[in-house]
Design an enzyme around this catalytic site. Structure first.
Site, PDB file in Angstrom:
ATOM      1  CE  LYS A 109      42.624  30.895  88.505  1.00 51.26           C
ATOM      2  NZ  LYS A 109      43.191  30.368  89.753  1.00 51.26           N
TER       3      LYS A 109
ATOM      4  CG  ASP B 176      40.721  24.208  85.643  1.00 51.24           C
ATOM      5  OD1 ASP B 176      40.295  25.332  85.333  1.00 51.24           O
ATOM      6  OD2 ASP B 176      41.909  23.969  85.903  1.00 51.24           O
ATOM      7  CB  ILE B 177      35.652  26.969  84.241  1.00 53.93           C
ATOM      8  CG1 ILE B 177      34.646  26.202  85.122  1.00 53.93           C
ATOM      9  CG2 ILE B 177      34.944  27.641  83.070  1.00 53.93           C
ATOM     10  CD1 ILE B 177      33.953  25.057  84.415  1.00 53.93           C
TER      11      ILE B 177
ATOM     12  CE  LYS C 170      48.618 -20.966  84.056  1.00 51.25           C
ATOM     13  NZ  LYS C 170      48.935 -22.370  84.360  1.00 51.25           N
ATOM     14  CG  HIS C 171      44.624 -19.233  80.224  1.00 55.31           C
ATOM     15  ND1 HIS C 171      45.540 -18.417  79.608  1.00 55.31           N
ATOM     16  CD2 HIS C 171      45.233 -20.436  80.360  1.00 55.31           C
ATOM     17  CE1 HIS C 171      46.653 -19.095  79.364  1.00 55.31           C
ATOM     18  NE2 HIS C 171      46.486 -20.325  79.824  1.00 55.31           N
TER      19      HIS C 171
ATOM     20  N   GLY D  38      52.113 -21.210  87.812  1.00 56.40           N
ATOM     21  CA  GLY D  38      52.182 -20.061  86.909  1.00 56.40           C
ATOM     22  C   GLY D  38      50.917 -19.218  86.895  1.00 56.40           C
TER      23      GLY D  38
ATOM     24  CG  ASN E 233      27.432 -23.509  78.065  1.00 52.70           C
ATOM     25  OD1 ASN E 233      26.561 -22.684  78.327  1.00 52.70           O
ATOM     26  ND2 ASN E 233      27.486 -24.159  76.898  1.00 52.70           N
TER      27      ASN E 233
ATOM     28  CG  HIS F 162      29.190 -14.690  76.425  1.00 51.52           C
ATOM     29  ND1 HIS F 162      28.012 -14.509  77.118  1.00 51.52           N
ATOM     30  CD2 HIS F 162      29.000 -15.751  75.611  1.00 51.52           C
ATOM     31  CE1 HIS F 162      27.130 -15.416  76.717  1.00 51.52           C
ATOM     32  NE2 HIS F 162      27.701 -16.187  75.806  1.00 51.52           N
TER      33      HIS F 162
END
Length: 526
Positions: free
Chosen positions: A67, A126-127, A279-280, A309, A430, A526
Site C-alpha cells: 500500500k 512490517d515492510i 544477596k549480591h 535486606g 569457586n 563468573h
C-alpha cells in the site's frame, strides 16, 4: 533551511494519541494523508483525510501487504527540497511533498509473545512501515519522523511556536530515535527467525540484539554510574524483563541484578514449594518443603543475617501463611518475586510496618513448563566485544552420576546431593554449597581457591554441617577441601571430577567414610 510543514502521512499500529495529534495538525492547516485503520479512525472523528490510494493512484492489495511501497510515497518523503533536479523530478511526476511521517510498526513482538502460530507472526512483520521510517529519517533535513506517541505533544508545540516548522535539532533527535526503533524491530525479527525457523544456526555471522527502554535507573552499581533497564520483548518465559511490579518504588540496577539471580534460581526448583533468598546475586538461603511458608522459613534459617535486606523469590503463589512468616518482626526484604499473590498475602506485605510501603512486589506468572519456553543466549559485554554462550539450563538426573567411592550414598543422601547440585549452579565460582533436609546450611562463594570456599561454607553452617552434603561447582584440585568438609561432618559430596588428583580425593573419602559421586559436568558462574 526551515520548511513549513504542509502535509503529514499518518499510519500507526499503536493508535495511542493519534487522534489528538492529527487534530492538532489539522488545526494548523496541515493536510492529513493516511492508510487503512488509521484513516478510518480519523474520518470517524470528522477529520479531513486523504487516503493513501488517492496519493498513489493505486489501491491497497495483497491483504494490505502492498500500500505504501510506491514512488508517490517515497518520492514525497525522500526528495531534497534544495536541489533543483529533485524539484523538477517530483513536479514532472506529480509527487506531493510529505513533511511529517508518523508511523509505528506492526506489533511483531506482542504477536510472538502471545504464542500465535508462525504464519501469523510472519504476517506481523512490517515492510512498508520501516521503509517509510527509514526514508523519513534519512531525509530528516526536510522531514519530521515520529515513531513514538510520547513525541507527539512536543512536535505540536514546536509547530505552534515556530511558525509551522520543526527545528533541525528536533528532527535530528527524532531521526536517530527512528533508526534505533527500526533496528531494534529488525533485531527482534532476526532473533525470532534464528530460534524458530533456523535453530541450527548456533553462531550467526552477525549478532543482533533488540531491546526497548523500560526505564532509567536512579544510577548503576554505584552512584557515579548512569544506568537504564532495557527489555527484550520477544521473550515468552517468566523473567524479570516481563515481570509486573504490582507494588513498591522503582527497581535499582542492583535490585534488578539480584532479582534476576533469584528468579533464575527458583525456576530450577519450581516443581515443589521452594524459596530462595539472594544477596549480591548469590543464594544465601534456599529450601524446598511441603508448604511455601515452610520453604520460606527454611531459606531464612540458612543465613538470617545475610537475608536481611535480601531479594526473595518463591515458586508458588504467595498465600497468607507465607506472607505472615515474611512479615514477622526482624525481617526486611527489598524485593519479593512470585508467580502471584492472593489478596490477603498482598495486603499483609503492603501494610508491613516500616518496609511495607517500599518493598517491590513482582509478579511473573506461572513457572510451570518454563523450560520449554526458554530461549536466547547469555551475553556478557567486554570492552570492545561481546561474549555469547548458551544459557546453562542443564539439569542432572540420577542416571548421569557415577559413584566413585567404596561407600555408595544412601537414597536420602542421593536426593540431597541432587538438590545441592541444582543449588550450587547458582552460586558464584569457586562455589561450595552445604545442604541438609533440602535447604542450604552453608555457602562459600566467589573465592580465589576452592578450599577457602569450603572453609567459608563450613563456618557458616556451624553445627549444621554435621550430616550435611556438599556440592562443588567444579572439581577439587586437591584433597584439602574434602578434608575440611569431612572434619566438619559432611557425609556425601557431589562434584564434577576430572582432576589429575581425583585419586587423592577418592582415597580421602574412602578413609573417612564419605560417599562421593562425579557428575562429569561443571557449573562455573563468573
Amino acid at each position: 533551511m526551515v520548511h513549513r510543514v504542509r502535509r503529514a502521512l499518518l499510519s500507526v499500529s499503536d493508535k495511542s494519541g493519534i487522534l489528538e495529534f492529527a487534530t492538532g495538525l489539522a488545526d494548523l492547516g496541515v493536510e492529513l494523508v493516511s492508510t487503512g485503520g488509521t484513516a478510518n479512525e480519523l474520518r470517524s472523528a470528522g477529520l479531513p483525510v486523504r487516503g493513501i490510494e488517492e496519493l498513489t493512484g493505486f489501491p491497497e492489495m495483497l491483504d494490505g501487504r502492498v500500500k505504501t511501497l510506491h514512488p508517490a510515497v517515497h518520492g514525497g518523503i525522500l526528495f531534497r527540497r534544495e536541489l533543483e533536479e529533485h524539484q523538477r523530478a517530483v513536479t514532472e511526476h506529480g509527487i506531493s511533498p510529505i513533511d511529517i511521517v508518523c508511523v509505528n510498526l506492526y506489533p511483531f513482538a506482542e504477536t510472538v509473545r502471545s504464542g500465535k502460530p508462525v504464519q501469523e507472526c510472519i504476517e506481523n512483520i512490517d515492510i512498508g512501515g520501516p521503509s517509510m521510517v527509514r526514508s523519513a529519517a534519512k531525509n530528516h533535513e526536510h522531514v519530521v519522523v515520529l515513531v513514538d506517541p510520547s513525541d507527539y505533544a512536543g512536535v505540536l508545540e514546536e509547530l505552534r511556536t515556530q511558525q509551522g516548522a520543526v527545528p533541525l535539532a528536533t528532527r535530528r533527535r527524532l531521526a536517530a530515535k527512528a533508526f534505533a526503533h527500526v533496528a531494534a524491530y529488525d533485531a527482534r525479527i532476526a532473533e525470532w527467525m534464528r530460534t524458530t525457523l533456523a535453530p541450527g544456526d548456533e553462531h550467526p555471522q552477525t549478532l543482533v540484539i533488540g531491546a526497548t527502554l523500560a526505564y532509567p535507573c536512579r544510577y548503576g552499581e554505584n552512584p557515579h554510574q548512569k544506568a537504564a533497564f532495557y527489555v527484550q520483548d520477544t521473550t515468552t518465559e517468566p523473567c524479570i524483563g516481563l515481570a509486573k511490579v504490582i507494588h513498591g518504588k522503582p527497581l535499582s540496577f542492583n535490585n534488578l541484578c539480584d532479582a534476576d539471580a533469584a528468579l533464575e534460581t527458583i525456576k530450577d526448583f519450581s516443581e515443589a514449594p521452594a524459596c530462595v533468598i539472594v544477596k549480591h546475586t548469590n543464594p544465601c538461603g534456599l529450601a524446598q518443603a511441603p508448604t511455601l511458608d515452610a520453604a520460606f522459613r527454611g531459606a531464612l534459617e540458612g543465613d538470617p543475617v545475610s537475608a536481611f535486606g535480601g531479594i526473595v523469590a518463591l515458586s508458588q503463589v504467595v498465600d497468607r501463611e507465607t506472607a505472615r512468616a515474611m512479615t514477622e518482626p526482624g525481617t526486611f526484604f527489598e524485593v519479593i518475586i512470585a508467580p502471584g499473590y492472593d489478596a490477603e498475602a498482598l495486603e499483609l506485605l503492603k501494610s508491613r510496618r516500616k518496609w511495607g510501603e517500599n518493598v517491590r512486589l513482582l509478579e511473573v506468572g506461572s513457572l510451570e513448563s518454563w523450560r520449554s519456553r526458554a530461549r536466547g543466549w547469555q551475553v556478557k559485554q567486554l570492552v570492545g566485544g561481546l561474549l555469547v554462550q548458551d544459557r546453562d539450563l542443564k539439569l542432572l538426573t540420577r542416571d548421569e552420576i557415577t559413584v566413585v567411592t567404596e561407600r555408595r550414598p544412601t537414597e536420602d543422601e542421593l536426593q540431597e546431593l541432587l538438590f545441592a547440585w541444582r543449588a550450587v549452579k547458582h552460586v558464584k565460582s569457586n562455589a561450595i554449597v552445604l545442604t541438609k533436609e533440602h535447604r542450604i546450611v552453608g555457602v562459600g562463594a566467589g573465592q580465589m581457591n576452592r578450599v577457602q570456599s569450603v572453609r567459608l561454607a563450613v563456618a557458616q553452617a556451624g553445627e549444621k554441617a554435621a550430616g550435611s552434603v556438599l556440592a562443588s561447582d567444579a572439581f577439587f584440585p586437591f584433597a584439602d577441601g574434602p578434608t575440611v568438609a569431612a572434619d566438619a561432618g559432611v557425609t556425601a559430596i557431589i562434584q564434577p571430577g576430572g582432576s589429575r588428583r581425583d585419586s587423592d580425593t577418592i582415597a580421602l573419602c574412602n578413609e573417612r567414610g564419605v560417599a562421593m559421586v562425579f557428575t562429569g559436568v561443571r557449573h562455573f558462574r563468573h
